[in-house]
Design a protein around this motif. Structure first.
Motif, PDB file in Angstrom:
ATOM      1  N   ALA A  23       0.091  -2.211  -3.806  1.00 49.61           N
ATOM      2  CA  ALA A  23      -0.901  -2.954  -2.887  1.00 49.61           C
ATOM      3  C   ALA A  23      -1.699  -3.887  -3.641  1.00 49.61           C
ATOM      4  O   ALA A  23      -2.021  -5.232  -3.103  1.00 49.61           O
ATOM      5  CB  ALA A  23      -1.964  -2.037  -2.286  1.00 49.61           C
ATOM      6  N   LYS A  86      -1.865  -1.130   5.823  1.00 46.02           N
ATOM      7  CA  LYS A  86      -0.329  -1.503   5.199  1.00 46.02           C
ATOM      8  C   LYS A  86       0.030  -2.686   6.042  1.00 46.02           C
ATOM      9  O   LYS A  86       0.286  -3.751   5.400  1.00 46.02           O
ATOM     10  CB  LYS A  86       0.518  -0.344   5.275  1.00 46.02           C
ATOM     11  CG  LYS A  86       1.802  -0.778   4.779  1.00 46.02           C
ATOM     12  CD  LYS A  86       2.885   0.373   4.969  1.00 46.02           C
ATOM     13  CE  LYS A  86       4.325  -0.159   4.712  1.00 46.02           C
ATOM     14  NZ  LYS A  86       5.302   0.720   4.938  1.00 46.02           N
ATOM     15  N   THR A 130      -7.303  -4.742   0.689  1.00 47.49           N
ATOM     16  CA  THR A 130      -6.902  -4.050  -0.432  1.00 47.49           C
ATOM     17  C   THR A 130      -7.952  -2.827  -0.497  1.00 47.49           C
ATOM     18  O   THR A 130      -7.264  -1.610  -1.077  1.00 47.49           O
ATOM     19  CB  THR A 130      -6.732  -4.768  -1.760  1.00 47.49           C
ATOM     20  OG1 THR A 130      -5.806  -5.865  -1.275  1.00 47.49           O
ATOM     21  CG2 THR A 130      -6.230  -4.065  -2.701  1.00 47.49           C
ATOM     22  N   PHE A 188       5.677  -3.727  -1.589  1.00 45.15           N
ATOM     23  CA  PHE A 188       4.582  -2.740  -0.613  1.00 45.15           C
ATOM     24  C   PHE A 188       5.217  -2.463   0.620  1.00 45.15           C
ATOM     25  O   PHE A 188       4.926  -1.579   1.173  1.00 45.15           O
ATOM     26  CB  PHE A 188       3.445  -3.695  -0.496  1.00 45.15           C
ATOM     27  CG  PHE A 188       2.315  -2.850   0.038  1.00 45.15           C
ATOM     28  CD1 PHE A 188       1.737  -1.878  -0.625  1.00 45.15           C
ATOM     29  CD2 PHE A 188       1.833  -3.378   1.379  1.00 45.15           C
ATOM     30  CE1 PHE A 188       0.738  -1.144  -0.027  1.00 45.15           C
ATOM     31  CE2 PHE A 188       0.591  -2.593   1.996  1.00 45.15           C
ATOM     32  CZ  PHE A 188       0.279  -1.309   1.283  1.00 45.15           C
TER      33      PHE A 188
END
Length: 474
Positions: A23, A86, A130, A188
């Motif tokens: 991330a 995400k 984040t 990611f």
């Protein structure tokens, strides 16, 4: 036996660290755009530059990224609760990639402005999303250290740009920088979504499976069942809470809001982004054996090493001690730089003292990394209820962007008109004020659960507390 226990403990958090590293690679990708200006501006000012610029245009190239970053938090506020941290983070690097392609083919400075604006959008979005993702996937025991990874990746980005930039042309540097968002997307893409987001969208089985993967626990674990139950209860509770921006200013959240505003402004008013953005320009004023590019590489290397230090201490020493130590060290180093540039401006002999501002700048970078560069993100991920966390991160990022723009833009203006020493004295004064405010108003959140932190952040209506707090913090 102790060694075995430590090894098992570290292994327990392996998947959490894996997801956190993937991330925070988004920060490496986006902060590279901020580091790009240090080697790029001197190159663009050269007589043989393919895109000639003036000093004023150079200051706009540096600062316009902050204007673009204002839109990142807005995107986050609209997208993170609907699509999840995400997917929002994955999409955040698209403007960044487009910006690098634009720079590769740029024929004038206005096109570079447009690319920097797009970079800013990605920068602001990544810094907003984040901390949310990290806060929602990390165990209480390592939440501080995963938050520190934000700054570790950011400083690694500066090192890469400072190390590569002086030795390639600015178009080649853009091609190289384009690989960073591509690598992030690939890494990611395979990581899990936040279990809190999954629970909020009634995907309980998926949330439990994700939690087991993150904690590396089997299906019969009582601890996992207990944590899952607590998560679900917290999500159900926050779903009944107001998620509007107005609720961020409610009395119950006012203390938390005041804390993030203090930390946001305090971080940036030290002048950190001006110093990093103009590192080569500042070091070009020094008479040393190494050139400005080489000094900048040393600077970036030192700050990367320095940010690893709080990774090991933020969950042990606590947030407040690191913040106070960081502020004190930063202040001392800034004053040393201020004194040198003052002597230089008034024609005192400084030829033999050129090492002073360089060493002081290194000291500032190390001190800043110990707490001011890292701890605010750990605190930000902890102190707000989930229902308003996205809005809180948006406010933090927008305030940060505004302050960064003012600091970075005015640094060049003040330095050219009044002298570099004036800028450094202003940074010193702001840092001193920040230290005093941190001492009186920042609480300790180390090792506490979200529920315990919310109890600390909820302001009681007692007269005793009212006498302790600033208007915004009470």
């Amino acid at each position: 036996m102790a060694a075995k226990r430590d090894k098992r403990g570290l292994s327990q958090y392996r998947n959490e660290y894996l997801a956190a590293i993937a991330a925070t690679f988004s920060l490496l990708a986006t902060v590279a755009a901020a580091g790009w200006s240090s080697p790029a501006i001197p190159a663009l000012k050269q007589d043989d530059s393919p895109v000639p610029i003036t000093a004023n245009q150079g200051s706009w190239i540096v600062s316009i990224l902050s204007i673009g970053s204002l839109f990142g938090p807005i995107i986050t506020g609209l997208a993170v609760d609907r699509y999840g941290p995400k997917r929002t983070l994955l999409l955040s690097v698209i403007p960044l990639a487009i910006g690098w392609v634009i720079i590769v083919f740029a024929s004038n400075v206005h096109i570079i402005y447009a690319a920097r604006f797009l970079h800013g959008i990605s920068y602001g979005t990544a810094y907003s999303v984040t901390p949310i993702y990290l806060g929602e996937i990390s165990s209480n025991a390592i939440r501080g250290s995963t938050g520190v990874l934000i700054t570790v990746m950011a400083k690694f980005a500066f090192l890469l740009e400072y190390s590569i930039g002086p030795y390639v042309d600015f178009r080649s540097l853009a091609w190289i920088s384009l690989t960073f968002p591509v690598i992030f997307f690939i890494l990611f893409f395979w990581m899990p979504e936040s279990p809190y987001y999954l629970l909020a969208h009634n995907r309980d089985k998926e949330a439990l499976s994700t939690l087991r993967w993150l904690r590396r626990s089997d299906e019969s674990s009582e601890q996992i069942e207990k944590e899952f139950t607590q998560m679900k209860a917290l999500v159900q509770k926050t779903q009944h809470d107001e998620s509007s921006l107005n609720n961020l200013f409610a009395r119950s959240n006012r203390k938390s809001l005041g804390i993030i505003l203090l930390l946001s402004c305090g971080m940036q008013l030290t002048g950190i982004n001006a110093i990093l953005g103009y590192a080569q320009t500042i070091f070009s004023k020094l008479e040393m054996e190494l050139n400005a590019a080489e000094l900048s590489i040393i600077l970036a290397s030192v700050q990367l090493i320095a940010v690893f230090i709080p990774t090991f201490f933020v969950d042990r020493a606590g947030r407040r001690p690191l913040l106070l130590l960081s502020t004190g060290g930063s202040l001392f180093a800034l004053i040393a730089c201020s004194v040198y540039f003052t002597f230089d401006a008034f024609d005192y002999p400084t030829e033999t003292l050129s090492w002073v501002p360089f060493v002081s700048t290194l000291g500032f970078i190390v001190s800043f990394a110990l707490g001011l560069a890292t701890v605010p993100f750990a605190i930000l991920s902890e102190i707000f209820p989930k229902s308003i966390k996205a809005n809180a991160n948006a406010v933090f990022a927008m305030v940060t962007s505004l302050v960064v723009f003012v600091v970075v833009k005015l640094f060049q203006v003040i330095s050219d008109s009044a002298g570099t020493y004036v800028s450094f004295w202003i940074f010193s004064g702001c840092t001193a004020c920040t230290g005093v405010l941190i001492h009186f108003f920042i609480p300790e959140t180390r090792g506490k659960s979200f529920e315990e932190i919310q109890e600390i952040m909820t302001v009681e209506s007692s007269s005793k507390e009212k006498t302790k707090c600033l208007p915004l913090l009470c």
